[in-house]
Design a protein around this motif. Structure first.
Motif, PDB file in Angstrom:
ATOM      1  N   ALA A 445       0.853  -1.194   0.000  1.00  0.00           N
ATOM      2  CA  ALA A 445       0.000   0.000   0.000  1.00  0.00           C
ATOM      3  C   ALA A 445       0.883   1.237   0.000  1.00  0.00           C
ATOM      4  O   ALA A 445       1.930   1.269   0.663  1.00  0.00           O
ATOM      5  CB  ALA A 445      -0.914   0.000   1.217  1.00  0.00           C
ATOM      6  N   ARG A 508      -0.595  -2.496  -4.496  1.00  0.00           N
ATOM      7  CA  ARG A 508      -1.958  -3.027  -4.418  1.00  0.00           C
ATOM      8  C   ARG A 508      -2.974  -1.919  -4.159  1.00  0.00           C
ATOM      9  O   ARG A 508      -4.083  -1.940  -4.683  1.00  0.00           O
ATOM     10  CB  ARG A 508      -2.004  -4.056  -3.290  1.00  0.00           C
ATOM     11  CG  ARG A 508      -3.257  -4.905  -3.272  1.00  0.00           C
ATOM     12  CD  ARG A 508      -3.079  -6.055  -2.316  1.00  0.00           C
ATOM     13  NE  ARG A 508      -4.300  -6.838  -2.223  1.00  0.00           N
ATOM     14  CZ  ARG A 508      -4.802  -7.286  -1.094  1.00  0.00           C
ATOM     15  NH1 ARG A 508      -4.200  -7.032   0.039  1.00  0.00           N
ATOM     16  NH2 ARG A 508      -5.895  -8.008  -1.090  1.00  0.00           N
ATOM     17  N   GLN A 509      -2.583  -0.958  -3.315  1.00  0.00           N
ATOM     18  CA  GLN A 509      -3.497   0.118  -2.939  1.00  0.00           C
ATOM     19  C   GLN A 509      -2.765   1.454  -2.870  1.00  0.00           C
ATOM     20  O   GLN A 509      -1.582   1.506  -2.549  1.00  0.00           O
ATOM     21  CB  GLN A 509      -4.123  -0.157  -1.567  1.00  0.00           C
ATOM     22  CG  GLN A 509      -5.234  -1.188  -1.565  1.00  0.00           C
ATOM     23  CD  GLN A 509      -5.849  -1.312  -0.187  1.00  0.00           C
ATOM     24  OE1 GLN A 509      -5.151  -1.370   0.812  1.00  0.00           O
ATOM     25  NE2 GLN A 509      -7.168  -1.351  -0.130  1.00  0.00           N
ATOM     26  N   ILE A 511      -3.550   5.017  -0.894  1.00  0.00           N
ATOM     27  CA  ILE A 511      -4.424   5.635   0.105  1.00  0.00           C
ATOM     28  C   ILE A 511      -4.053   7.103   0.217  1.00  0.00           C
ATOM     29  O   ILE A 511      -2.933   7.451   0.627  1.00  0.00           O
ATOM     30  CB  ILE A 511      -4.269   4.950   1.476  1.00  0.00           C
ATOM     31  CG1 ILE A 511      -4.510   3.441   1.334  1.00  0.00           C
ATOM     32  CG2 ILE A 511      -5.216   5.554   2.495  1.00  0.00           C
ATOM     33  CD1 ILE A 511      -4.050   2.634   2.529  1.00  0.00           C
ATOM     34  N   ASN A 535      -6.103  -0.173  -6.518  1.00  0.00           N
ATOM     35  CA  ASN A 535      -7.263   0.264  -5.737  1.00  0.00           C
ATOM     36  C   ASN A 535      -6.933   1.598  -5.071  1.00  0.00           C
ATOM     37  O   ASN A 535      -5.960   1.696  -4.315  1.00  0.00           O
ATOM     38  CB  ASN A 535      -7.608  -0.782  -4.680  1.00  0.00           C
ATOM     39  CG  ASN A 535      -8.794  -0.376  -3.835  1.00  0.00           C
ATOM     40  OD1 ASN A 535      -8.649  -0.125  -2.657  1.00  0.00           O
ATOM     41  ND2 ASN A 535      -9.979  -0.307  -4.436  1.00  0.00           N
ATOM     42  N   GLU A 585      -8.208  -4.125   2.055  1.00  0.00           N
ATOM     43  CA  GLU A 585      -8.855  -5.352   1.601  1.00  0.00           C
ATOM     44  C   GLU A 585      -8.194  -6.572   2.245  1.00  0.00           C
ATOM     45  O   GLU A 585      -7.012  -6.566   2.498  1.00  0.00           O
ATOM     46  CB  GLU A 585      -8.753  -5.460   0.078  1.00  0.00           C
ATOM     47  CG  GLU A 585      -9.547  -4.353  -0.627  1.00  0.00           C
ATOM     48  CD  GLU A 585      -9.443  -4.491  -2.132  1.00  0.00           C
ATOM     49  OE1 GLU A 585      -8.650  -5.322  -2.593  1.00  0.00           O
ATOM     50  OE2 GLU A 585     -10.170  -3.788  -2.834  1.00  0.00           O
TER      51      GLU A 585
END
Length: 585
Positions: A445, A508-509, A511, A535, A585
Motif C-alpha cells: 500500500a 496493491r493500494q 491511500i 485500488n 482489503e
C-alpha cells in the motif's frame, strides 16, 4: 443609494477578471498568477476600458500580504525561526549588499546619481512576500528546511527594508545638502525623533529598539493572551465568532505593530501567526482564514498588474532587460553561492535562489518614496515596476529550470565529494538521493500524507502487518517516520518521479490521506495512468469533492461527515461499534 462605489468596483472587477484570466492560464498549463497579472494590466490606467482605483487596490493587496504572512506564521515556530538564523541573517544581508551594488552599477551606466543608484539597488534586492510564499506553498516546502530558510531570509529582508524606509529621508538630506540629513529625518519621522532631537544613529537605535520591544511584547504578553482568547472563543461554540477572532488577531496585531512599533504589517502578522501556532486550535485557525488569504492574495497580483505600463517594454527594452537580469540572475547567483558557502546542499541552494528571483511590494514602496524624496527619477520607478512584473511572470520558469538542474548538480556533487564518516553529520544531498531511489516493495500500500488521518491509517496497517510506504514532504514528519522505521519517500506525491519511486505498478493500494482534494485529484490521475488496476482510496470534505475524485478515478472516497453520522446512528440504534467503510482489503 450612492452610485460611486470604487471599493466595490475594484474588488468585483479585480476578482472577476482574475478568475477569467486565471482559468485561461490554467487551461493553457500556465501558472494562474500569470492570468492575475494580466487581469491587473487590463484594469489599470495604461490600457483602455475600466480603470480600477489604484490606491484602493494597493490597500486591498496589503491585506493579502498580512493574511498570507499570518498563515505562514501559523505553520512556524520560534524554534524554527531561530534554527535558521545562522544562514538567514548573514545570507540576507550579503545578498542585499550584492543586489544593491549591481543595481547601483546599472544606475551609474544609465547616468543617474549615487542616491538614485542606492534606492534602485535596494528596491531590486528584496523579494516579494506573496510570490515567495505562494511558490513555497504550491510546492509544499514551507515546513521543510528549505522553506524555513527562505522564510527566515524573508524576515531579515523585511527588517532591513523597514530600517531603509526610516533612513532614506536622512540619507537624501545628507547627500543633497551636507548636514541637513538629521533635519530631513526629523521632518519625516515620528514624534520621539522630534522631541529628543535624535540624529541618524539615534534613529537606527530607536528602530531596532522598537522591533525588540515588539518581539518582547509578543513573546511575553501575546504568548498568553492570544491562545487564551482563541480557547475562550472556541468554548462558546460559535464558528462565526471563532473566525472573526482569528481575523481580528491577525489584522489587529499587524496594524498595532505598524502604528506602535514601526514594524511592517507583514512582520507583525507573521509573529501573530507564530504565537497562535502554539495553540491546539492553530489548525482550525489556518482553515478558517484560508479563503480570505487566497482571495486577497489574488488581489495583490491584480494590483501589481495595474501598475505596469506595457509600453515600457517597447520604449526601454535594454534597461528593462538589464534590470530583469539583476533580479533573476544576479540575485539568484548571489543567494546560491551564499547558501553553498554555508555548507548546504545544491538542492537547498537552488530552491532558495529560485524563491528570491523576483521583487514585489517593498520594492514599490521604496520606489515611491525615492521619487517623492527626489532621489530616484521616474524612469527608475518604471524600471522597478517592469522588472517586478516580468520577474513574477518568469518565476515559474525559474523553478522549472531548478527542477531540471537539481538532479544533475546533485549527481555531480555525489560523484566529486568524498564519502562522509558515518559517525559525523553530513550535508551531502542524501535527501535528493533518497527521493529518486525506488522502493523494493511489491503488493504493498502507498500512503500519501502522514498527518492526523494518515498516521492513524499507518498505525492500522502496521498492526496488521501489511507492507506499506509513506509519501511525505514535511521534515518533522519524515524524521518521526524514520524513527519508527517506516519506509518513506520524501517529496510531493503529485510529482511523477515520486510516484514512480513508490512502485505504483507493483502496488496493491493507494491511500490518499491528504485533505486537499485538488492535489489528491492530480495524484489519482497519475496513479490511474501508471496502474489501471490499483485500488485507490481518498478522503473528502464535501459531496462535490467526493464526485470530483470519483470522476478522476478513485475507487472509494470517504467523507468525514458521513462517517461521523454513521457512527452516531450506530450508537443511537444500539450497535456496539460503528461499521466504517473498509480501509484495507
Amino acid at each position: 443609494m450612492p452610485h460611486e462605489t470604487p471599493l466595490i468596483a475594484t474588488i468585483v472587477i479585480g476578482l472577476v477578471l482574475a478568475f477569467i484570466f486565471g482559468a485561461i492560464a490554467n487551461r493553457l498549463r500556465v501558472p494562474p498568477l500569470v492570468g492575475y497579472l494580466l487581469a491587473g494590466v487590463l484594469a489599470g490606467s495604461h490600457t483602455p476600458g475600466f480603470v480600477a482605483d489604484q490606491k484602493l487596490a494597493a490597500e486591498l493587496a496589503e491585506i493579502g500580504v498580512i493574511l498570507l504572512m499570518f498563515g505562514v506564521g501559523l505553520h512556524f515556530s520560534l524554534k524554527d525561526l531561530l534554527s535558521v538564523r545562522a544562514i538567514a541573517i548573514p545570507g540576507a544581508v550579503v545578498q542585499i549588499v550584492v543586489a544593491t551594488i549591481l543595481g547601483a552599477g546599472l544606475a551609474w551606466i544609465l547616468g543617474w546619481g549615487l542616491q538614485a543608484g542606492l534606492v534602485f539597488g535596494l528596491a531590486l534586492s528584496v523579494a516579494s512576500t506573496v510570490v515567495l510564499l505562494r511558490a513555497m506553498q504550491e510546492r509544499r516546502l514551507i515546513e521543510t528546511e528549505r522553506g524555513r530558510i527562505a522564510v527566515g531570509w524573508l524576515i531579515v529582508e523585511d527588517l532591513a527594508m523597514v530600517l531603509a524606509l526610516v533612513l532614506l529621508p536622512a540619507i537624501a538630506g545628507a547627500l543633497n545638502s551636507g548636514g541637513d540629513g538629521e533635519q530631513a529625518m526629523r521632518a519625516l519621522s515620528d514624534p520621539i525623533v522630534n522631541y529628543f532631537n535624535l540624529g541618524v544613529l539615534g534613529v537606527i537605535l530607536l528602530t531596532l529598539g522598537k522591533v525588540a520591544a515588539f518581539v518582547a511584547v509578543m513573546l511575553i504578553v501575546g504568548r498568553r493572551v492570544i491562545p487564551w482568547t482563541l480557547h475562550a472563543i472556541a468554548h462558546t461554540g460559535s464558528r462565526e465568532l471563532f473566525r472573526l477572532a482569528v481575523l481580528a488577531i491577525a489584522l489587529g496585531v499587524a496594524f498595532g505593530a505598524a502604528k506602535l512599533f514601526g514594524v511592517s504589517l507583514a512582520l507583525g502578522a507573521f509573529f501573530a501567526g507564530m504565537i497562535m501556532s502554539e495553540s491546539e486550535l492553530s489548525h482550525r485557525a489556518a482553515e478558517e482564514s484560508l479563503p480570505l488569504r487566497d482571495a486577497f492574495a489574488v488581489l495583490f497580483f491584480v494590483s501589481v498588474g495595474m501598475l505596469f505600463d506595457p509600453m515600457t517594454i517597447v520604449q526601454d527594452p535594454l534597461p528593462l532587460l538589464a534590470t530583469l537580469a539583476i533580479i533573476v540572475i544576479g540575485k539568484s547567483l548571489a543567494a546560491f553561492f551564499i547558501v553553498r558557502a554555508f555548507g548546504y546542499p545544491s538542492g537547498t541552494a537552488l530552491i532558495i535562489s529560485a524563491s528570491l528571483a523576483q521583487i514585489g511590494e517593498f520594492s514599490f514602496i521604496l520606489a515611491e518614496l525615492g521619487v517623492d524624496l527626489g532621489m530616484l527619477p521616474q524612469e527608475g520607478r518604471d524600471l522597478i515596476l517592469g522588472g517586478a512584473i516580468l520577474s513574477i511572470l518568469v518565476n515559474p520558469l525559474v523553478f522549472a529550470a531548478v527542477t531540471y538542474l537539481k538532479p544533475r548538480l546533485e549527481k555531480r556533487a555525489a560523484a566529486t565529494e568524498p564519502v562522509a564518516d558515518a559517525t559525523e553529520p553530513s550535508t551531502v544531498e542524501a535527501e535528493a538521493v533518497e527521493e529518486v531511489q525506488p522502493t523494493t516493495l511489491t503488493d504493498h500500500a502507498v500512503l500519501v500524507g502522514y498527518g492526523r488521518v494518515g498516521s492513524l491509517v499507518g498505525e492500522a496497517l502496521k498492526e496488521r502487518g501489511k507492507p506499506f510506504l509513506v509519501i511525505e514532504d514535511a521534515d518533522k514528519t519524515v524524521a518521526r517516520l524514520r524513527d519508527d522505521n517506516i519506509e518513506t519517500i520524501v517529496g510531493n506525491a503529485a510529482n511523477g518521479d515520486v510516484l514512480a519511486a513508490a512502485n505504483l505498478v507493483g502496488a496493491r493500494q493507494l491511500i490518499l490521506a491528504i485533505p486537499n482534494a485538488f492535489e489528491a485529484g492530480q495524484v489519482v490521475v497519475k496513479a490511474r495512468a501508471a496502474n489501471p488496476t490499483i485500488n485507490i482510496l481518498a478522503r473528502a470534505h464535501s459531496d462535490a469533492e467526493v464526485q470530483h475524485l470519483q470522476d478522476l478515478g478513485a475507487d472509494t472516497v470517504i467523507m468525514g461527515e458521513r462517517e461521523i453520522a454513521r457512527g452516531l446512528v450506530s450508537q443511537i440504534l444500539g450497535f456496539d461499534e460503528p461499521v466504517p467503510a473498509p480501509l484495507i482489503e
